[in-house]
Design an enzyme around this catalytic site. Structure first.
Site, PDB file in Angstrom:
ATOM      1  N   ASN A   1       0.844  -1.198   0.000  1.00  0.00           N
ATOM      2  CA  ASN A   1       0.000   0.000   0.000  1.00  0.00           C
ATOM      3  C   ASN A   1       0.887   1.260   0.000  1.00  0.00           C
ATOM      4  OD1 ASN A   1      -2.246   1.985   0.837  1.00  0.00           O
ATOM      5  ND2 ASN A   1      -3.329   0.084   0.383  1.00  0.00           N
ATOM      6  N   ARG A   2       0.390   2.348   0.581  1.00  0.00           N
ATOM      7  CA  ARG A   2       1.049   3.640   0.332  1.00  0.00           C
ATOM      8  C   ARG A   2       1.911   4.136   1.494  1.00  0.00           C
ATOM      9  NH1 ARG A   2      -3.472   3.063  -2.305  1.00  0.00           N
ATOM     10  NH2 ARG A   2      -3.450   3.614  -4.509  1.00  0.00           N
TER      11      ARG A   2
ATOM     12  N   HIS B   1       3.093   0.095  -2.909  1.00  0.00           N
ATOM     13  CA  HIS B   1       3.503  -1.311  -3.029  1.00  0.00           C
ATOM     14  C   HIS B   1       5.005  -1.495  -3.263  1.00  0.00           C
ATOM     15  CE1 HIS B   1      -0.608  -2.400  -2.695  1.00  0.00           C
ATOM     16  NE2 HIS B   1      -0.966  -2.268  -3.959  1.00  0.00           N
TER      17      HIS B   1
ATOM     18  N   HIS C   1      -1.322 -10.012  -3.402  1.00  0.00           N
ATOM     19  CA  HIS C   1      -2.235  -9.164  -4.171  1.00  0.00           C
ATOM     20  C   HIS C   1      -3.049  -9.966  -5.180  1.00  0.00           C
ATOM     21  CE1 HIS C   1      -3.686  -5.432  -5.931  1.00  0.00           C
ATOM     22  NE2 HIS C   1      -3.046  -4.765  -4.999  1.00  0.00           N
TER      23      HIS C   1
ATOM     24  N   ASP D   1     -11.840   0.499  -1.475  1.00  0.00           N
ATOM     25  CA  ASP D   1     -10.376   0.451  -1.457  1.00  0.00           C
ATOM     26  C   ASP D   1      -9.964   0.929  -0.075  1.00  0.00           C
ATOM     27  OD1 ASP D   1      -7.730   0.269  -2.114  1.00  0.00           O
ATOM     28  OD2 ASP D   1      -7.793   1.724  -3.758  1.00  0.00           O
TER      29      ASP D   1
ATOM     30  N   GLU E   1      -6.352  -8.214   1.005  1.00  0.00           N
ATOM     31  CA  GLU E   1      -4.920  -8.190   1.288  1.00  0.00           C
ATOM     32  C   GLU E   1      -4.688  -8.064   2.790  1.00  0.00           C
ATOM     33  OE1 GLU E   1      -3.279  -4.979  -1.341  1.00  0.00           O
ATOM     34  OE2 GLU E   1      -5.324  -5.002  -2.058  1.00  0.00           O
TER      35      GLU E   1
HETATM   36  C1  GAL Z   1      -4.446  -1.969  -4.090  1.00  0.00           C
HETATM   37  C2  GAL Z   1      -4.575  -0.538  -3.658  1.00  0.00           C
HETATM   38  C3  GAL Z   1      -5.268   0.219  -4.787  1.00  0.00           C
HETATM   39  C4  GAL Z   1      -4.507   0.058  -6.085  1.00  0.00           C
HETATM   40  C5  GAL Z   1      -4.251  -1.410  -6.360  1.00  0.00           C
HETATM   41  C6  GAL Z   1      -3.368  -1.645  -7.561  1.00  0.00           C
HETATM   42  O1  GAL Z   1      -3.806  -2.704  -3.089  1.00  0.00           O
HETATM   43  O2  GAL Z   1      -5.307  -0.454  -2.455  1.00  0.00           O
HETATM   44  O3  GAL Z   1      -5.418   1.571  -4.440  1.00  0.00           O
HETATM   45  O4  GAL Z   1      -3.290   0.761  -6.005  1.00  0.00           O
HETATM   46  O5  GAL Z   1      -3.652  -2.020  -5.268  1.00  0.00           O
HETATM   47  O6  GAL Z   1      -3.968  -1.222  -8.739  1.00  0.00           O
END
Ligand code: GAL
Length: 308
Positions: free
Chosen positions: A38-39, A64, A139, A209, A273
């Site tokens: 995640n971020r 990620h 993922h 999300d 996840e």
């Molecule tokens: C998820 C994330 C989303 C997006 C996705 C990848 O884990 O929460 O915001 O980035 O991965 O497309």
């Protein structure tokens, strides 16, 4: 996976070969994300006196694990393992000090066991020689009617979570732990995913999300989520020892072509996840993701399949 009548479907999104995984069509399909999933806000963090700069690959933020050598993009060594109750493979990777901007040499092992009872057990272990943040997840994108089905909005979901971590417009947590009650995020009783999703907006990126704060004690493996396709009866129960789970309803899927020539439209699969909370490194009130040299990172996620 078999449905109640024994009919098989391929329930995870993927590609026929490695070129698909190397292409822009791959949005982290089935990978291990890290070193930090995640971020991380503004692609940087500070430990002691030192500031570490990461790759900004999601606007100003790191997503990620960052750039060209995030854990989903590197080559791991794989070896089969002997287990009593199924088939297993262990993947290993050594991420060197400074790779993707992170401190410390990190040795990661991820073991996948597919049991005779149709459980996919994922066990993560990592050690470091310097204090460093670690938050790994898987993922995989699921559609229990079969990958390439038009939508996942007809699936039912239950999440054992009383709270979630609200985010700003760029999906960075505010730091608050908010109650799900009275919101479209209340999945404590099963809900059809599509029933309330319109309230989260339409179009690319809009939908579920969110990181949910899982009930029960982190560290104990417990059932945390149940995903069901009512038409086929295929059911996925997720168990984990982690404090959180990201429920992502495939809002950035763009109709790319995957395995067997099937297309993967917007919101046609979900990710569940298991993880520590996003951007934990900037929130002292969230459980810590710092791994110390005398510790071992340990995380179990079980995707258990059945048919009802
Ligand atoms: C998820 C994330 C989303 C997006 C996705 C990848 O884990 O929460 O915001 O980035 O991965 O497309």
């Amino acid at each position: 996976m078999p449905d109640a009548k024994g009919e098989l479907a391929d329930v995870v999104l993927g590609f026929d070969d490695v070129t698909g995984y190397e292409s822009d069509a791959n949005q982290y399909f089935g990978c291990t994300t890290g070193r930090v999933c995640n971020r991380i806000a503004n692609a940087r963090f500070t430990l002691g006196d030192e500031t570490y700069e990461l790759h900004a690959n999601d606007g100003p933020h790191s997503l990620h694990g960052g750039g060209a050598s995030s854990l989903d993009k590197v080559i791991w060594r794989a070896m089969p393992l002997e287990v009593d109750n199924g088939q297993a493979v262990r993947f290993r990777y050594k991420s060197r000090d400074g790779e993707e901007g992170y401190p410390g040499n990190l040795a990661v092992a991820v073991t996948y066991t597919l049991t005779e009872a149709n459980q996919l057990r994922i066990e993560y272990r990592a050690t470091t020689d310097e204090t460093t943040p670690v938050n790994l997840t898987n993922h995989a994108y699921f559609n229990l009617a079969g990958a390439g089905s038009e939508t996942v909005l007809n699936h039912e979901l239950q999440l054992h979570a009383d709270k979630y971590t609200p985010v700003d417009g760029t999906l960075i947590p505010t730091g608050e732990l908010a109650d799900v009650s009275g919101t479209v995020l209340d999945f404590r009783a099963p809900h059809v995913i599509g029933a309330r999703i319109a309230e989260l907006g339409e179009g690319t990126g809009a939908g579920y999300d969110h990181n949910f704060v899982l009930n029960g004690k982190a560290g104990d493996i417990r059932p945390v989520a149940v995903l069901k396709d009512p038409a086929s009866g295929r059911t996925l129960t997720v168990h984990t020892d982690q404090p959180g789970i990201q429920f992502y309803s495939g809002n950035f899927l763009k109709g790319q072509t995957g395995r067997d020539g099937k297309d993967y439209p917007h919101r046609s699969a979900v990710c569940l996840e298991t993880q520590h909370f996003p951007d934990s490194i900037h929130h002292d009130s969230f459980p810590s993701i710092l791994l110390q040299p005398d510790e071992r990172y340990s995380h179990t996620c079980i995707y258990a399949f059945s048919a009802e």
